[in-house]
Write a protein that holds these residues in place. Structure first.
Motif, PDB file in Angstrom:
ATOM      1  N   GLU A  85       2.305   9.280  -2.002  1.00  0.00           N
ATOM      2  CA  GLU A  85       1.036   9.162  -1.279  1.00  0.00           C
ATOM      3  C   GLU A  85       1.244   8.728   0.163  1.00  0.00           C
ATOM      4  O   GLU A  85       0.579   9.234   1.071  1.00  0.00           O
ATOM      5  N   LEU A  86       2.170   7.795   0.389  1.00  0.00           N
ATOM      6  CA  LEU A  86       2.426   7.370   1.761  1.00  0.00           C
ATOM      7  C   LEU A  86       3.004   8.517   2.574  1.00  0.00           C
ATOM      8  O   LEU A  86       2.588   8.753   3.709  1.00  0.00           O
ATOM      9  N   ALA A  87       3.937   9.243   2.011  1.00  0.00           N
ATOM     10  CA  ALA A  87       4.538  10.378   2.725  1.00  0.00           C
ATOM     11  C   ALA A  87       3.464  11.386   3.135  1.00  0.00           C
ATOM     12  O   ALA A  87       3.521  11.951   4.235  1.00  0.00           O
ATOM     13  N   ALA A  88       2.475  11.597   2.287  1.00  0.00           N
ATOM     14  CA  ALA A  88       1.411  12.548   2.589  1.00  0.00           C
ATOM     15  C   ALA A  88       0.525  12.076   3.740  1.00  0.00           C
ATOM     16  O   ALA A  88      -0.113  12.895   4.406  1.00  0.00           O
ATOM     17  N   ARG A  89       0.503  10.792   4.007  1.00  0.00           N
ATOM     18  CA  ARG A  89      -0.356  10.242   5.055  1.00  0.00           C
ATOM     19  C   ARG A  89       0.362  10.068   6.394  1.00  0.00           C
ATOM     20  O   ARG A  89      -0.276   9.813   7.409  1.00  0.00           O
ATOM     21  N   LEU A  90       1.660  10.201   6.377  1.00  0.00           N
ATOM     22  CA  LEU A  90       2.443  10.038   7.600  1.00  0.00           C
ATOM     23  C   LEU A  90       2.517  11.345   8.388  1.00  0.00           C
ATOM     24  O   LEU A  90       2.461  12.422   7.795  1.00  0.00           O
ATOM     25  N   PRO A  91       2.687  11.257   9.709  1.00  0.00           N
ATOM     26  CA  PRO A  91       3.013  12.474  10.460  1.00  0.00           C
ATOM     27  C   PRO A  91       4.308  13.065   9.891  1.00  0.00           C
ATOM     28  O   PRO A  91       5.182  12.332   9.411  1.00  0.00           O
ATOM     29  N   ILE A  92       4.440  14.369   9.943  1.00  0.00           N
ATOM     30  CA  ILE A  92       5.534  15.067   9.258  1.00  0.00           C
ATOM     31  C   ILE A  92       6.909  14.545   9.658  1.00  0.00           C
ATOM     32  O   ILE A  92       7.787  14.381   8.813  1.00  0.00           O
ATOM     33  N   GLU A  93       7.124  14.249  10.930  1.00  0.00           N
ATOM     34  CA  GLU A  93       8.436  13.777  11.368  1.00  0.00           C
ATOM     35  C   GLU A  93       8.790  12.433  10.727  1.00  0.00           C
ATOM     36  O   GLU A  93       9.930  12.213  10.315  1.00  0.00           O
ATOM     37  N   ALA A  94       7.828  11.543  10.628  1.00  0.00           N
ATOM     38  CA  ALA A  94       8.054  10.245   9.981  1.00  0.00           C
ATOM     39  C   ALA A  94       8.212  10.418   8.474  1.00  0.00           C
ATOM     40  O   ALA A  94       9.032   9.746   7.839  1.00  0.00           O
ATOM     41  N   THR A 132      11.801  11.586   7.623  1.00  0.00           N
ATOM     42  CA  THR A 132      12.753  10.474   7.682  1.00  0.00           C
ATOM     43  C   THR A 132      12.591   9.585   6.453  1.00  0.00           C
ATOM     44  O   THR A 132      13.576   9.189   5.820  1.00  0.00           O
ATOM     45  N   PHE A 133      11.364   9.278   6.099  1.00  0.00           N
ATOM     46  CA  PHE A 133      11.039   8.403   4.967  1.00  0.00           C
ATOM     47  C   PHE A 133      11.507   9.003   3.638  1.00  0.00           C
ATOM     48  O   PHE A 133      12.179   8.344   2.851  1.00  0.00           O
ATOM     49  N   THR A 134      11.193  10.260   3.398  1.00  0.00           N
ATOM     50  CA  THR A 134      11.490  10.863   2.100  1.00  0.00           C
ATOM     51  C   THR A 134      12.929  11.340   1.955  1.00  0.00           C
ATOM     52  O   THR A 134      13.370  11.643   0.851  1.00  0.00           O
ATOM     53  N   ALA A 135      13.661  11.392   3.050  1.00  0.00           N
ATOM     54  CA  ALA A 135      15.069  11.803   2.987  1.00  0.00           C
ATOM     55  C   ALA A 135      15.955  10.720   2.375  1.00  0.00           C
ATOM     56  O   ALA A 135      17.105  10.985   2.034  1.00  0.00           O
ATOM     57  N   GLN A 136      15.413   9.538   2.200  1.00  0.00           N
ATOM     58  CA  GLN A 136      16.188   8.412   1.687  1.00  0.00           C
ATOM     59  C   GLN A 136      16.125   8.343   0.166  1.00  0.00           C
ATOM     60  O   GLN A 136      15.087   8.614  -0.435  1.00  0.00           O
ATOM     61  N   ILE A 137      17.221   7.934  -0.420  1.00  0.00           N
ATOM     62  CA  ILE A 137      17.274   7.695  -1.858  1.00  0.00           C
ATOM     63  C   ILE A 137      16.990   6.217  -2.082  1.00  0.00           C
ATOM     64  O   ILE A 137      17.656   5.365  -1.487  1.00  0.00           O
ATOM     65  N   PRO A 138      16.000   5.887  -2.913  1.00  0.00           N
ATOM     66  CA  PRO A 138      15.682   4.475  -3.133  1.00  0.00           C
ATOM     67  C   PRO A 138      16.881   3.699  -3.686  1.00  0.00           C
ATOM     68  O   PRO A 138      17.634   4.198  -4.527  1.00  0.00           O
ATOM     69  N   ASP A 139      17.049   2.484  -3.178  1.00  0.00           N
ATOM     70  CA  ASP A 139      18.117   1.593  -3.633  1.00  0.00           C
ATOM     71  C   ASP A 139      17.820   1.096  -5.037  1.00  0.00           C
ATOM     72  O   ASP A 139      16.667   0.891  -5.405  1.00  0.00           O
ATOM     73  N   ALA A 140      18.882   0.869  -5.800  1.00  0.00           N
ATOM     74  CA  ALA A 140      18.732   0.314  -7.144  1.00  0.00           C
ATOM     75  C   ALA A 140      18.321  -1.153  -7.081  1.00  0.00           C
ATOM     76  O   ALA A 140      17.606  -1.638  -7.948  1.00  0.00           O
ATOM     77  N   GLU A 141      18.799  -1.862  -6.083  1.00  0.00           N
ATOM     78  CA  GLU A 141      18.472  -3.279  -5.904  1.00  0.00           C
ATOM     79  C   GLU A 141      17.453  -3.423  -4.775  1.00  0.00           C
ATOM     80  O   GLU A 141      17.783  -3.204  -3.618  1.00  0.00           O
ATOM     81  N   PRO A 142      16.223  -3.812  -5.091  1.00  0.00           N
ATOM     82  CA  PRO A 142      15.222  -3.960  -4.032  1.00  0.00           C
ATOM     83  C   PRO A 142      15.542  -5.160  -3.129  1.00  0.00           C
ATOM     84  O   PRO A 142      16.093  -6.161  -3.579  1.00  0.00           O
ATOM     85  N   LEU A 143      15.193  -5.024  -1.877  1.00  0.00           N
ATOM     86  CA  LEU A 143      15.383  -6.098  -0.912  1.00  0.00           C
ATOM     87  C   LEU A 143      14.092  -6.881  -0.729  1.00  0.00           C
ATOM     88  O   LEU A 143      13.002  -6.310  -0.777  1.00  0.00           O
ATOM     89  N   THR A 144      14.210  -8.173  -0.473  1.00  0.00           N
ATOM     90  CA  THR A 144      13.045  -8.959  -0.061  1.00  0.00           C
ATOM     91  C   THR A 144      12.685  -8.534   1.352  1.00  0.00           C
ATOM     92  O   THR A 144      13.443  -7.822   2.017  1.00  0.00           O
ATOM     93  N   GLY A 145      11.571  -8.992   1.848  1.00  0.00           N
ATOM     94  CA  GLY A 145      11.193  -8.681   3.223  1.00  0.00           C
ATOM     95  C   GLY A 145      12.255  -9.144   4.208  1.00  0.00           C
ATOM     96  O   GLY A 145      12.613  -8.429   5.143  1.00  0.00           O
ATOM     97  N   PHE A 146      12.791 -10.347   4.010  1.00  0.00           N
ATOM     98  CA  PHE A 146      13.838 -10.864   4.889  1.00  0.00           C
ATOM     99  C   PHE A 146      15.104 -10.021   4.768  1.00  0.00           C
ATOM    100  O   PHE A 146      15.737  -9.702   5.771  1.00  0.00           O
ATOM    101  N   GLY A 147      15.453  -9.629   3.557  1.00  0.00           N
ATOM    102  CA  GLY A 147      16.614  -8.769   3.350  1.00  0.00           C
ATOM    103  C   GLY A 147      16.435  -7.415   4.017  1.00  0.00           C
ATOM    104  O   GLY A 147      17.386  -6.842   4.559  1.00  0.00           O
TER     105      GLY A 147
END
Length: 144
Positions: free
Chosen positions: A57-66, A69-84
């Motif tokens: 849903e977020l990808a659909a709301r972003l301009p195509i260039e953003a 970049t966003f969807t080209a990433q593979i989600p990490d197995a270990e989530p990061l905190t905001g500080f991380g």
């Protein structure tokens, strides 16, 4: 005659150029190129953290260039905190945590507007603690 309805979930229709100008202004960047670097770094990092329907849903709301970049990433197995998340952006870009935090705030403020309040609530519920402030929201916690 068939009339195609406008997407009900779209909070703003924004071009990538408009996104860059808004982020350039919010981040007080001297050039559009510097704003584009911030967008690339932050959207790459966010693409590694967000999964599922919220990601789509977020990808659909972003301009195509953003969105690319966003969807080209593979989600990490270990989530990061905001500080991380901020530390990871600083390490990846060779910047300081303060600069990475500034970039993150400038970009995610615009992303929050594009997402809209309902989707942003769901995104924040999925992410580890510490992201609300990065999106320009207070982070409320319950007392133990």
């Amino acid at each position: 005659m068939f009339v195609q309805p406008a997407p009900a979930h779209r909070s703003l229709d924004m071009t990538f150029d408009q996104m860059l100008e808004r982020i350039r202004y919010a981040g007080a960047y001297p050039t559009r190129e510097r704003a584009a670097e911030a967008v690339h770094a932050v959207m790459t990092g966010l693409g590694r953290q967000l999964t599922g329907d919220e990601r789509v849903e977020l990808a659909a709301r972003l301009p195509i260039e953003a969105a690319i970049t966003f969807t080209a990433q593979i989600p990490d197995a270990e989530p990061l905190t905001g500080f991380g998340f901020v530390k990871e952006i600083a390490a990846r870009t060779g910047g300081t945590p303060a600069t990475a935090r500034w970039d993150t705030g400038a970009v995610l403020d615009t992303v929050a507007d594009l997402a809209g309040p309902d989707l942003l609530d769901r995104i924040l519920a999925q992410l580890a603690p510490g992201y609300a402030l990065l999106f320009g929201r207070a982070e409320l916690t319950q007392a133990a």
